[in-house]
Design a protein around this motif. Structure first.
Motif, short mmCIF file in Angstrom:
data_model
loop_
_atom_site.label_atom_id
_atom_site.label_comp_id
_atom_site.label_asym_id
_atom_site.label_seq_id
_atom_site.Cartn_x
_atom_site.Cartn_y
_atom_site.Cartn_z
N GLU B 513 0.91 -1.02 0.51
CA GLU B 513 -0.23 -0.05 0.09
C GLU B 513 0.97 0.93 -0.41
O GLU B 513 0.51 2.25 -0.44
CB GLU B 513 -1.23 -0.11 1.20
CG GLU B 513 -1.78 -0.71 1.29
CD GLU B 513 -3.18 -0.49 -0.58
OE1 GLU B 513 -3.56 0.07 -0.03
OE2 GLU B 513 -3.34 -1.83 -0.63
N ARG B 514 1.85 1.02 0.89
CA ARG B 514 2.98 2.05 0.58
C ARG B 514 3.08 2.86 -0.56
O ARG B 514 3.29 4.22 -1.30
CB ARG B 514 3.73 2.24 1.70
CG ARG B 514 4.93 3.62 2.04
CD ARG B 514 6.04 3.59 3.05
NE ARG B 514 6.84 2.87 1.91
CZ ARG B 514 7.32 2.02 3.21
NH1 ARG B 514 8.84 2.49 3.82
NH2 ARG B 514 8.85 0.99 2.23
N ARG B 517 0.80 4.28 -2.84
CA ARG B 517 0.49 5.50 -2.23
C ARG B 517 1.40 6.26 -3.30
O ARG B 517 1.21 7.50 -4.17
CB ARG B 517 0.08 6.25 -0.45
CG ARG B 517 -1.12 7.10 -0.79
CD ARG B 517 -1.12 6.93 0.87
NE ARG B 517 -1.32 5.57 1.30
CZ ARG B 517 -0.70 5.22 2.17
NH1 ARG B 517 0.32 5.73 2.63
NH2 ARG B 517 -0.45 4.18 2.68
N GLU B 521 0.77 9.22 -5.87
CA GLU B 521 1.47 10.78 -5.84
C GLU B 521 2.75 11.36 -6.90
O GLU B 521 2.19 12.42 -6.78
CB GLU B 521 2.25 10.64 -4.18
CG GLU B 521 0.98 11.37 -2.72
CD GLU B 521 1.67 11.26 -1.79
OE1 GLU B 521 2.33 11.29 -1.69
OE2 GLU B 521 0.48 10.41 -0.81
N THR B 528 -5.84 9.84 -9.06
CA THR B 528 -5.55 9.28 -7.45
C THR B 528 -7.30 8.53 -7.50
O THR B 528 -8.21 8.58 -8.66
CB THR B 528 -6.64 10.76 -7.02
OG1 THR B 528 -6.73 11.58 -7.55
CG2 THR B 528 -5.37 11.27 -6.04
N GLU B 531 -6.30 3.28 -6.62
CA GLU B 531 -5.40 2.33 -5.96
C GLU B 531 -6.58 0.88 -5.68
O GLU B 531 -5.18 -0.40 -6.76
CB GLU B 531 -6.69 2.75 -4.21
CG GLU B 531 -5.46 3.94 -3.38
CD GLU B 531 -6.30 5.22 -4.05
OE1 GLU B 531 -7.47 5.43 -4.85
OE2 GLU B 531 -5.63 6.09 -3.45
#
Ligand code: ADP
Ligand code: MG
Lengths: 431, 585
Positions: B513-514, B517, B521, B528, B531
């Motif tokens: 997940e990191r 993200r 970004e 956006t 995910e």
């Protein structure tokens, strides 16, 4: 205005009004109702005995419903108003053998018989003297499938005179109507209403005829419904002097009822909003007698029925409507009672058994059992599902109208008519 | 191209309701997968627009029912309630993203960010391979056009025959490839290398096609022979001798020890040897820590002995006068890896000349670093990059060959420059060979793409505290037509300067997940909401974002083996050409 509305003074005005209503009207009605109470309880009101929730009918049947909608002001071009009209016909099969209750018929099959669904059309007339009548007549002729005016008018006279006027020549020889025969030859002259043909009146007539046209098409099709549901009442407004319908739609309604009888179709006109006085009292009586969860119906007899009319609507000339038999009913504790009208000629033939109120009641119960069965959709519990579907498929929403108006703008622009005032009349104030 | 709505693809339904992030589609078919792209045909004021909507989530709902809980309540209370024809009123509500719309103006399709919305009841069309391809290709031309092929536009589970490419002119604005282990980074690198070779072949015939050079670090030695069946070597062998000579030159493979290389590859290989005198203090400063005393000591030695500073230091036995005690030993300790390295040598034949020549003539070098230490690999890349960029920097600040030579002498170790001087003059001259001859703009020279594999070991903020040639290139590479291709399993650990200068990102499947993200970004286009998409991506699938494009492109990267087999024949260019000519006659 708002600061006035929020004052105590305004409250007082309203309180006085409601007190007046209570003192004058309600007291009078209360007295009238007291006279009818016993008769309603003992003779007219009864329970519906519903089919079980997993019933398999001996014979599945088809229910048809038509509803119409419209907008009387798609666009205003100077003094010309453009109306939009829509109608939708829904056909459902009880389909109890498969347990898929009230399965819609295939769209393709419906459209093959009835034309594109929902139906959409437009109408316009100007403010020139006589133009509203002229153009209304033209539109009605276009919309209604039966074109021969003589044939359009005859069913009314047959029904209304109980068969004593049975043909055009009978009509000519008739003392009452003979003198009007020349006015019964074209649609334009059938518009005999004396009041001004205002925009809302024109629109209502167009809309009613659009629905009747849809009804007639289903009846003439091979879709063979057992029931044909219409939104509203089976009212016919008669010309005060001439004693025949003051608008073409009155004749057309009788034409539709006549075909329905020939084809063995039960026409039922259902209105959620009605003005039957004391409906709430009848509902309470039903709850008291049959319990909170009861499903019930109650005939509203006319003067000519056994036992005569009710006192509660003695002075309300439109109840029961000409050539119709109204009932109040409720299939759901959550809704105020609705009203359903049947064709009186049909009713006398199929429901009423002369001199045998028991047998009449059996017929009524069978009728309402079917009606209740078709009113169990979770979206409109207590209201016939076919009508619910017809309504949502024909209605022109605010968003629909907004887009329709945008398309109008596009078209006018493309036709270089931009200069014409396409948008609605000024909306920033409403004097 | 005239658009025929009915041929665009499979008619799927109509727009019931919609906004930028949601579409209610009226249609019976509920077989939709996350990642699919719907086209929405809209025609207003005589303008045809095709909206592209990407599915990110799905939900069924019932038409004309705005209060589902009321109905559920009725169903509970009224045990005999039913729902008539409900299957036909089940609508598919697709959450997703309006990616934008294509619109034809004056015969050309333009793509716009989603400022508009499609009409109510507009037709929703699902692209179908074998039918929609030419239309989509045309409509998305501005979003997919370029020289360097990376894969095909993906729509849900399949891809269209719509090639997605990167324009060569954006390579110097740096490319990032991000993906966890096994996501297909190496395969993609090979696809890219092949695409560059293909571009260079085209450039031979068409002067408008730019040449691309690549210095590809290959830390696992897998590019030459491939991950699965084929490698770059197979392209080399598929070529006829003439094409090979012009497009690839004599060699493409650099390695530590040729003896340890397979025979076929060895024929096109060279050993990596860098002379100590080709290394500048700055090269070393940017790969390891030196105290300021050490640094001034090094600069002093260099001032006195010039390019031979390393030999001098290595051979000193005690701290020279005025140098704090221990400085020499500290520096010597740090330089020890050079004395033990097989590739950084005091004397011999340097490969740097060859690298320079290859990079200035539009060639591909595969650099096997599998037998090097991290430090060696880092230093090699640094020296190569710094040498190439110093030469182009000298060029950029010169008006003619005389200027260039003066500038270059200031920047580059003299013996290296004296060896490449003559070649440099021919590469860089616009016309003529005397000192007054005007020079080329670097933008008219081949694009040089430096790949940094396992980037975190080099491009992490810790190592990049000081000045690094990579930071430099990331900021100014554009001027010199040199770009970085950064390949990394992680985004979050990369240096911010590098990330912020990146203009094209190829985002493959990510590990956690990191990283998802961080990728979102970092992307040059707003993605956006993607995910979920990242969570369900399979190997070889990518989302390509670029600052010069409005549309985030889902791409299916082909297996290198597939594209090689498909194109194998094209490397023997001349024969097929003759055949074609015959057909024409
Ligand atoms: N685009 C692709 N399509 C199908 N399979 C792929 C694709 N890319 C890679 N693979 C497979 O996945 C495996 C790992 O790929 P690789 O490129 O080595 O991943 P990475 O370098 O990211 O670890 C390889 O065996 C390869 O066959
Ligand atoms: Mg790999």
């Amino acid at each position: 205005m708002l600061e006035k509305i929020l004052t105590k003074g305004f409250r007082r005005i309203l309180e006085a009004t409601f007190n007046d209503i209570k003192n004058q009207q309600d007291r009078r009605d209360e007295e009238e109702f007291a006279k009818d109470e016993i008769r309603i309880k003992e003779e007219l009101l009864d329970t519906v005995d519903p089919y079980s929730s997993d019933v398999v009918l001996d014979e599945d049947f088809v229910v048809a419903a038509v509803d119409g909608s419209g907008n009387s002001n798609l666009v205003t071009l100077d003094d010309i108003r453009v109306h939009l009209l829509s109608s939708s016909t829904i056909l459902l099969n009880t389909n109890s053998t498969n347990g898929q209750y009230f399965e819609p018929l295939e769209r393709e099959k419906i459209e093959a018989e009835l034309g594109e669904q929902p139906y959409l059309d437009s109408h316009w007339h100007s403010g020139v003297r006589g133009d509203a009548q002229e153009k209304l007549a033209q539109s009605l002729e276009n919309i209604y499938p039966l074109k021969d005016v003589a044939e359009i008018v005859m069913p009314f006279f047959r029904d209304f005179t109980n068969g004593s006027i049975n043909s055009t020549s009978d009509l000519g020889k008739s003392i009452e109507y003979g003198k009007y025969v020349k006015d019964l030859k074209e649609v334009k002259k059938l518009i005999s209403r004396q009041q001004l043909l205002t925009n809302p009146i024109v629109h209502d007539e167009l809309r009613t005829v659009t629905e009747l046209a849809a009804a007639r098409k289903v009846l003439e099709s091979n879709l063979n419904p057992k029931y044909l549901l219409i939104d509203g009442a089976l009212s016919v407004f008669l010309h005060f002097i001439r004693k025949y319908p003051s608008m073409p739609s009155g004749f057309m309604l009788r034409d539709v009822c006549t075909i329905a009888r020939k084809k063995g179709v039960t026409v039922a006109a259902v209105s959620k909003n009605h003005t039957i006085p004391f409906a709430h009292r009848i509902a309470k009586m039903a709850r008291d007698n049959f319990g909170d969860h009861s499903k019930w119906f109650c005939q509203l007899p006319s003067a000519e029925d056994p036992g005569g009319g009710l006192h509660i609507y003695e002075d309300r000339t439109y109840i029961p409507p000409t050539l119709a038999v109204p009932y109040l009913f409720s299939f759901s504790r959550d809704n105020r009672p609705s009203r359903v009208d049947f064709d009186r000629i049909w009713w006398k033939d199929k429901i009423l058994v002369h001199g045998d109120s028991q047998a009449t009641r059996e017929n009524e119960k069978a009728l309402f059992r079917d009606l209740e069965f078709m009113s169990r959709d979770a979206r409109w519990y207590g209201y016939p599902v076919a009508l619910g579907l017809a309504h949502i498929t024909c209605k022109l929403s605010y968003e629909d109208m907004r887009l329709a108006k945008e398309i109008v703008d596009d078209i006018l622009r493309a036709m270089n008519q931009e200069g014409r005032k396409a948008s609605a009349l000024r909306e920033d104030y409403n004097l | 191209m005239t658009l025929n709505k009915d041929e665009l693809g499979e008619h799927y339904g109509k727009v019931g309701v919609g906004n930028q992030n949601m579409l209610g589609i009226m249609g019976n078919n509920r077989d939709v997968s996350v990642g699919e792209i719907f086209m929405i045909y809209s025609c207003r004021d005589g303008h045809e627009r095709i909206f592209f909507f990407r599915v990110l989530g799905l939900q069924n709902y019932i038409r004309q029912v705005d209060d589902l809980s009321r109905i559920a309540g009725t169903m509970m209370v009224e045990s005999d309630a039913y729902l008539s024809g409900i299957e036909r009123n089940m609508l598919l509500s697709v959450d997703g993203k309006m990616l934008g719309y294509a619109e034809e103006r004056e015969g050309e399709w333009k793509f716009h960010s989603p400022r508009r919305l499609p009409d109510h009841l507009a037709d929703v069309i699902r692209p179908v391979r074998g039918q929609s391809d030419p239309y989509v290709r045309e409509m998305l031309k501005s979003q997919t056009d370029g020289e360097v092929y990376i894969g095909d536009l993906q729509i849900g589970e399949e891809s269209l025959d719509v090639p997605v490419t990167i324009p060569a002119k954006f390579l110097p604005m740096h490319v990032g490839i991000f993906g966890s282990t096994g996501s297909g980074k190496s395969n993609l690198m090979m696809v890219l290398v092949k695409a560059m070779i293909d571009t260079n072949m085209k450039a031979q015939k068409d002067p408008d096609v730019p040449k691309i050079s690549a210095f590809c670090i290959d830390p696992h030695d897998e590019f030459a022979l491939g991950v699965d069946k084929y490698g770059i070597q197979d392209i080399v062998e598929a070529m006829d001798a003439g094409t090979r000579k012009t497009v690839l030159g004599d060699f493409y493979y650099l390695t530590t020890h040729l003896a340890a290389t397979q025979r076929e590859v060895r024929r096109y290989g060279k050993e990596i040897r860098i002379l100590w005198n080709e290394i500048t203090p700055r090269d070393l400063f940017s790969i390891m820590d030196f105290t300021s005393q050490m640094a001034s000591f090094i600069e002093a030695v260099r001032g006195q002995h010039g390019e031979n500073w390393i030999s001098e230091i290595v051979n000193m036995s005690e701290d020279p006068d005025g140098t704090p005690a221990g400085t020499l030993r500290g520096v010597q300790r740090r330089l020890r890896f050079l004395t033990r390295s097989p590739i950084f040598v005091e004397s011999g034949t340097s490969v740097l000349d060859d690298i320079f020549e290859a990079m200035e003539t539009g060639r591909i070098l595969v650099v096997n670093t599998s037998l090097m230490s991290n430090r060696e690999q880092f230093l090699l890349t640094t020296i190569a990059t710094r040498t190439l960029s110093d030469l182009r920097r000298a060029l950029k600040s010169s008006g003619n060959l005389g200027d260039f030579e003066r500038q270059a002498k200031l920047r580059l170790p003299p013996s290296f420059f004296s060896r490449v001087r003559a070649k440099a003059r021919t590469f860089y001259s616009k016309s003529g060979n005397d000192d007054q001859s005007p020079v080329k703009d670097p933008r008219n020279l081949p694009v040089i793409q430096i790949t940094v594999e396992e980037a975190p070991s080099i491009l992490n903020p810790d190592l990049m505290r000081g000045e690094s040639v990579f930071k430099d290139i990331s900021r100014q590479g554009r001027k010199f037509n040199i770009g970085l291709l950064v390949v990394s399993q992680q985004v979050s650990v990369l240096d911010n300067v590098i990330l912020s200068q990146m203009n094209t990102e190829i985002n493959l499947r990510l590990g956690n997940e990191r990283e998802i993200r961080a990728c979102i970004e970092n992307a040059s286009v707003n993605i956006t909401g993607f995910e979920n998409e990242f969570r369900v991506m399979s190997r070889g699938e990518a989302i390509v974002t670029a600052s010069y494009r409005e549309l985030p492109l889902p791409v299916k990267i082909p297996l290198y083996d597939k594209v090689f087999e498909r194109d194998k024949a094209s490397y023997k260019a001349t024969r097929t050409k003759k055949k074609q000519e015959k057909h024409v006659i």
